[in-house]
Write an enzyme that holds these catalytic residues in place. Sequence first.
Site: not given
Ligand code: HEM
Ligand SMILES: [Cu+2]
Lengths: 312, 516
Positions: B67, B96, B132, B160-161, B244, B246, B248, B259, B293-294, B319, B322, B441
Amino acid sequence: MSSNQDNTVEHEEYYVPEQSKLPIFASIGLFLTVWGAANWLNGDANGPMYFFAGSLMFAFVLWNWFSIVISENIQGLNSPQLKKSYVIGMAWFIFSEVMFFAAFFGALFYVRSLAGPWLAGEGEQGLGNDLIWPGYEHEWPVMTTPDMAANGDSATMRGPEQNMSNPGLANWLGWLPFWNTAILLTSSVTCHIAHGALKKDNRRQFNIWLGLTVLLGIAFIILQIEEYVHAYNEMGLTLESGIYGATFFLLTGFHGAHVTLGTFMLLVMFLRSVLKGHFKSDDHFGFESASWYWHFVDVVWVGLFLYVYVFG
Amino acid sequence: MAHGPAKGFTRWLYTTNHKDIGSMYLWFSFAMFLLGGVFALVIRAELFEPGLQIVEPELFNQMTTMHGLVMVFGAVMPAFVGLANWMIPMMIGAPDMALPRMNNWSFWILPFAFAMMTSTLFMEGGAPNFGWTFYAPLSTTYAPPSVTFFIFAVHIMGASSIMGAINIIATIMNMRAPGMTYMKMPLFVWTWFITAYLLIAVMPVLAGVVTMMLFDIHFGTSFFDAAGGGDPVLFQHVFWFFGHPEVYIMILPAFGIVSAIIPTFARKPLFGYSSMVYATASIAFLSFVVWAHHMFTVGMPLAGELAFMYMTMLIAVPTGVKVFNWVTTMFKGSMTFETPMLFSIAFVILFTIGGFSGLMLAIAPADFQYHDTYFVVAHFHYVLVPGAIFSITAGVYYWLPKWCGNMYNETMGKTHFWTAFIGLNLTFFPMHFAGLSGMPRRIPDYNMMFADWNMISSVGAFLFGAAQILFLFNVIATIRGGKKATDEVWENPEGLEWTVASPAPYHTFSKPPQVS
Ligand code: HEM
Ligand SMILES: [Cu+2]
């Protein structure tokens, strides 16, 4: 063309090819190649067949693709603006290659300066040492792996017997990586001289210096193979020699693969010039991009020489 | 160049036309969205009640993994590339994309990559089951044999990307019409420009990390094995250095789309154009220095925890700029609420909720509690579903009349919006509570105390899924007929794309327009 040509006032028609069979066949070739590789690695008897069929197809398509692009340029279809697209494309492709190497350099720095000392018990991160890998002490190159330190002769993850690191300045003249560095640096210079000759329309000089560059590239590859054979046969240094073997072979191996590709590119440019008289003093981006690639490969080597060998 | 499209099926195989290729990307993305959606519904069906009822835990793990992979690499990223293909040349007055054949190649790699990836479901040992994020050693020492196919699939979709990104950069740098200076480019073009740089910077790192895995698995290296002097945590660092940025990559183009839409329906120019550009660039820049931070709970030195915590919080500033600009654009505007606007407003509100939960997660000591719980799942679904997915949907409704010359059915569009809006909040809001009270999870079964929240989530998920069928139906109906769209489509929208006919001719801007 020269890459800094001003074309803000240019607006000839931008050449957009109507249709092309190249991409779809390139995709099929690429797919068969990786599909075959994956099956091969997983022990499927048909893997190699798919792999080689795919690679052949892929190479064939790329060959045609480049031929078509070259003939389009010769026919005058490429406006200065289009040429600039190729320049931008090549430049950022090289940047993406830089980032690929960055991943491996990053891994090297991380294990060498952070993870290694922690495994050996340093600081608050070092708790695991006593519990899991008692007796491990960190040194680089890692000759005694944590497994060997903790489990002695029954260890399965073993370090190399010898390493490739700096033998001391006094011994450099007998040290292969030093010569490889000399060769590659020289080849960058010869490549640059060839470029200068081409810009002055001096075909003879261009061919000579470019040919010399290709020969230096081949010499580098031969020495590198020699080094690997030596490592495997006499130094007990293989891909499986712990983290040192892993970082050593992947960094130098991917670099070697890039040198091979770069040499091939330069060789093609050489043959195009000698056999077909391609390239003009103001229109030779094919050669220019190969030379950029060559300089890039050279810069990566300098990084390797410093961090894998000299301070290794 | 005066020619129209070629006839027959080979048109799609051999095309070099940015509109054809854009359409293929969008349809491919939608197909992957449905496939990834089916995997998600398997997960939600299993989690409807505590206990194991529908799938084995082994298959459950494959479902969560597939998924995530299919949605990230198959649905969201290709959809944005599809929109880029359709819109960037039209927005900057180019005939083009800069490199049309490579453009087709970038697309056609994808179906093969995903065929290879989904084929793992039918292989011995099953599909990848390590999440994933494919952490080593789950993805190396303990992985099913199909991991090799996964690795190569990642390699080619990465190629590709990268080619797609290079093409976008070359197009934007080189193909702008006279007078279209950088600071006149629409924000969608700007955000994609910056996204393309993120892509070429981090996709090769992803290629690097899967290559290390490949060698650990098949060639006896020990990158991720401490016994040989490597470190499994090294995997996480390299992965998140890609990962990370990614996330964004999946949100910056979304910023560009809303916008474009909000000013049209608020009938006011975008507030703070240049601050939007600078904010996007700062976010992109900062996204390279927050990856750990992950990994707050992995055992980093204190200095690392603190540095990554503060850097992460810093991202919330641009952010916030915006969000402020979008709200200010709407302030005192003469707003109407057509479907694209509804999706965009929901984007602003719900994405902000995701940003706030992100801030909570960014507090390192608090993350020790939240990490690996459903709270994280709630966070990233709030930024990705009403963030990325809603913006794509909004973009499709907004530009569809330009693409096919017909207006979509507004009632059906609004119904789609409200069903999706309610469905997604039902699905993901309860996950905050389940997570805060400790539900981990990636598990197929759970404690009774989480039963209510999960049941609500599952109901919401099926509702959200149903809404997408409506979307598909509406789009197909619009392509086949419907009220004719005017060239402007909306009331005084800004941008070159509205100066050409609807449907947009097969070749637009063979001669570049003069931009004043
Ligand atoms: C203010 C902006 C953001 C902050 C401060 C933030 C912070 C964080 C933090 C600290 C985690 C880790 C949590 C953990 O695993 O314990 C996390 C996970 C995640 N964030 Fe954000 N994030 C922000 C915006 C975004 C945006 C814009 C996206 C995507 C469009 C995003 C997608 C994700 C994803 C996919 C994960 C989980 C990844 C995984 O463990 O599978 N975040 N975020
Ligand atoms: Cu992140």
